[in-house]
Design an enzyme around this catalytic site. Structure first.
Site, PDB file in Angstrom:
ATOM      1  N   HIS A 121      25.995  42.654  43.352  1.00 58.55           N
ATOM      2  CA  HIS A 121      26.923  42.478  42.237  1.00 58.55           C
ATOM      3  C   HIS A 121      28.133  41.719  42.761  1.00 58.55           C
ATOM      4  O   HIS A 121      28.772  42.143  43.726  1.00 58.55           O
ATOM      5  CB  HIS A 121      27.338  43.862  41.720  1.00 58.55           C
TER       6      HIS A 121
ATOM      7  N   HIS B 146      31.873  39.357  42.155  1.00 58.95           N
ATOM      8  CA  HIS B 146      33.030  38.946  41.351  1.00 58.95           C
ATOM      9  C   HIS B 146      33.450  37.564  41.821  1.00 58.95           C
ATOM     10  O   HIS B 146      33.221  37.191  42.979  1.00 58.95           O
ATOM     11  CB  HIS B 146      34.172  39.951  41.470  1.00 58.95           C
TER      12      HIS B 146
ATOM     13  N   TYR C 258      40.467  45.684  44.560  1.00 59.34           N
ATOM     14  CA  TYR C 258      39.572  46.024  43.446  1.00 59.34           C
ATOM     15  C   TYR C 258      39.909  45.164  42.227  1.00 59.34           C
ATOM     16  O   TYR C 258      41.058  45.105  41.795  1.00 59.34           O
ATOM     17  CB  TYR C 258      39.753  47.504  43.129  1.00 59.34           C
TER      18      TYR C 258
ATOM     19  N   HIS D  96      36.499  45.517  30.582  1.00 59.15           N
ATOM     20  CA  HIS D  96      37.868  45.347  31.086  1.00 59.15           C
ATOM     21  C   HIS D  96      38.575  44.197  30.370  1.00 59.15           C
ATOM     22  O   HIS D  96      39.783  44.250  30.121  1.00 59.15           O
ATOM     23  CB  HIS D  96      37.837  45.050  32.594  1.00 59.15           C
TER      24      HIS D  96
ATOM     25  N   SER E  37      33.197  44.297  44.800  1.00 56.69           N
ATOM     26  CA  SER E  37      34.126  44.638  43.720  1.00 56.69           C
ATOM     27  C   SER E  37      35.400  43.808  43.730  1.00 56.69           C
ATOM     28  O   SER E  37      36.051  43.640  42.695  1.00 56.69           O
ATOM     29  CB  SER E  37      34.516  46.116  43.808  1.00 56.69           C
TER      30      SER E  37
ATOM     31  N   ARG F 133      29.784  46.260  30.022  1.00 53.32           N
ATOM     32  CA  ARG F 133      30.390  47.290  30.877  1.00 53.32           C
ATOM     33  C   ARG F 133      31.533  46.678  31.682  1.00 53.32           C
ATOM     34  O   ARG F 133      32.697  46.944  31.430  1.00 53.32           O
ATOM     35  CB  ARG F 133      29.347  47.941  31.783  1.00 53.32           C
TER      36      ARG F 133
END
Length: 336
Positions: A195, A197, A286, A17, A168, A13
Site C-alpha cells: 500500500h 502513498h 503519517y 480522509h 503510510s 476508506r
C-alpha cells in the site's frame, strides 16, 4: 513472478480522509456499483481510520460506516467488501458488526513494530467470523526489512492470509520497497501486499517495485483519493500494469469512468503534492496528520512544515495526533 495481481480499491476508506469522512450512502452505492461493474476484486469501505474510527479525535462520519458497508454489499455481486480495523480504535464488537453488515475481508492494521496487538482481532476474524484476513504493517519506513519480517511472521502465525508492507507516510524509496517485499516473499508462506502513498511522487513506481519483488496484492485509489498527497491512482496503475502484461482483471475504461465521473466531483482540493504533503514523505510522518498539522499551524501561527518536520524527528506514529498540538505550541513559544 506471478502475472496475476489482486487489486484492493481504497477510495471509500483512505479516500474518506479527503472528504472529512462525510461520504453518504448514495455516494458509496454509486461508486461501489461502478467499481463492481469494472470488476475490481475488493472494495474497502470504512471510516478513514477504520471501523469505529468516527470520533472527536479522528473526525465524525456523516453516516455510520457499518451502514455504508451494508449498502455497499447490497449492490456488489462481484467485488468483495473489505474493511480496515486498527486495534485500539476498532474493537472485536465493531468487527462482528462489520461482518454481519456484509464485510468479506478485514485488514487489521498496526504500527510496523507492534504486530502483537493484532493477535486477538486476526484470530477472531479468522476463526470465529470466517473472514479473509490481512495483516497491515503501517509506517513501514520506520522498521528495517528484518524487523518487518519478524512482525509479518507474527501476523502469519495468528492466521493472516496476506501481510502488507504499508508505506503510510509515502516515505519509502523504490529500492527500500524492493528490499522489504523480497524478504517477506522469500520467507512467508502467505501472500504479500503493498500500500503506497504519493507524498514523494513515488506511489506508482513503488507499487511496481513491490510487484516486481513478488507482491501479489496491491492497493489503488480512484483519482488517487487518500491521506496526504493520496494513494496510488487506480486507473493509472491499471493502465500501466496492462501495458506491462500483468492481469488485474479490471476493466480499464470502466475504472476510468468511475474515477472521472463519480469520484472526481467529490474532491474539493485535487490530490497534489503540495508543500505539506511533500514534508510528510520527506520527514516520514503519517499521511493523515497533514490536515491536523495545517489546523495547528493556523491556530498557533507557525509553519506547518516545521510541525511536520519536528514530528518526523521525534518519530510519532498513528494514534499520536495529540502530539501535533503539543509540537505546534512548543514551536510558537520558541519563536517568541
Amino acid at each position: 513472478m506471478s502475472k496475476d495481481l489482486t487489486l484492493v480499491e481504497v477510495a471509500l476508506r483512505d479516500g474518506s480522509h479527503v472528504v472529512r469522512h462525510q461520504y453518504t450512502t448514495e455516494q458509496v452505492v454509486s461508486i461501489v456499483k461502478g467499481l463492481n461493474e469494472a470488476k475490481v476484486p475488493y472494495i474497502e469501505v470504512s471510516h478513514g481510520d477504520g471501523v469505529g474510527g468516527s470520533s472527536v479525535q479522528y473526525g465524525f462520519s456523516k453516516e455510520r460506516d457499518i451502514n455504508l458497508i451494508k449498502a455497499a454489499k447490497e449492490v456488489s455481486d462481484f467485488s468483495k467488501i473489505a474493511v480496515l480495523l486498527l486495534p485500539g480504535i476498532g474493537t472485536v464488537e465493531d468487527l462482528k458488526e462489520a461482518k454481519e453488515a456484509g464485510a468479506d475481508m478485514v485488514r487489521v492494521a498496526t504500527h510496523s513494530t507492534e504486530a502483537d496487538v493484532s493477535a486477538q482481532h486476526i484470530r477472531y476474524a479468522k476463526n470465529e467470523l470466517n473472514m479473509e484476513v490481512v495483516g497491515f504493517l503501517m509506517m513501514a519506513h520506520m522498521a528495517s526489512a528484518e524487523k518487518l519480517l519478524e512482525q509479518a511472521k507474527l501476523m502469519e502465525s495468528y492466521g493472516a492470509d496476506v501481510v502488507y508492507v504499508t508505506d503510510s507516510a509515502g516515505a519509502l524509496l523504490p529500492h527500500q520497497v524492493t528490499e522489504r517485499i523480497e524478504l517477506l516473499v522469500n520467507n512467508l508462506d502467505v501472500k504479500v501486499g503493498f500500500h503506497a502513498h504519493n507524498n514523494l511522487g513515488l506511489a506508482v513506481a513503488n507499487t511496481l517495485a513491490a510487484i516486481e519483488a513478488g507482491a501479489t496484492f496491491i492497493d489503488g485509489s480512484a483519482r488517487a483519493m487518500g491521506a496526504g498527497a493520496g494513494n496510488t491512482q487506480t486507473e493509472v496503475l491499471v493502465a500501466v500494469l496492462d501495458k506491462l502484461g500483468y492481469n488485474t482483471g479490471v476493466d480499464l475504461y470502466k475504472m476510468m469512468d468511475v474515477a472521472q465521473d463519480l469520484v472526481a466531483p467529490l474532491i474539493e482540493t485535487e490530490q497534489i503534492i503540495d508543500s505539506d504533503s511533500l514534508m510528510l514523505g520527506y520527514a516520514g510522518v503519517y499521511s493523515s496528520f497533514r490536515l491536523f498539522a495545517q489546523r495547528a499551524a493556523e491556530k498557533f501561527g507557525v509553519d506547518s512544515r516545521d510541525i511536520l518536520n519536528e514530528l518526523g524527528k521525534i518519530g510519532v506514529v498513528g494514534g499520536q495526533e495529540d502530539m501535533i498540538v503539543d509540537v505546534a505550541s512548543q514551536l510558537a513559544k520558541e519563536q517568541k
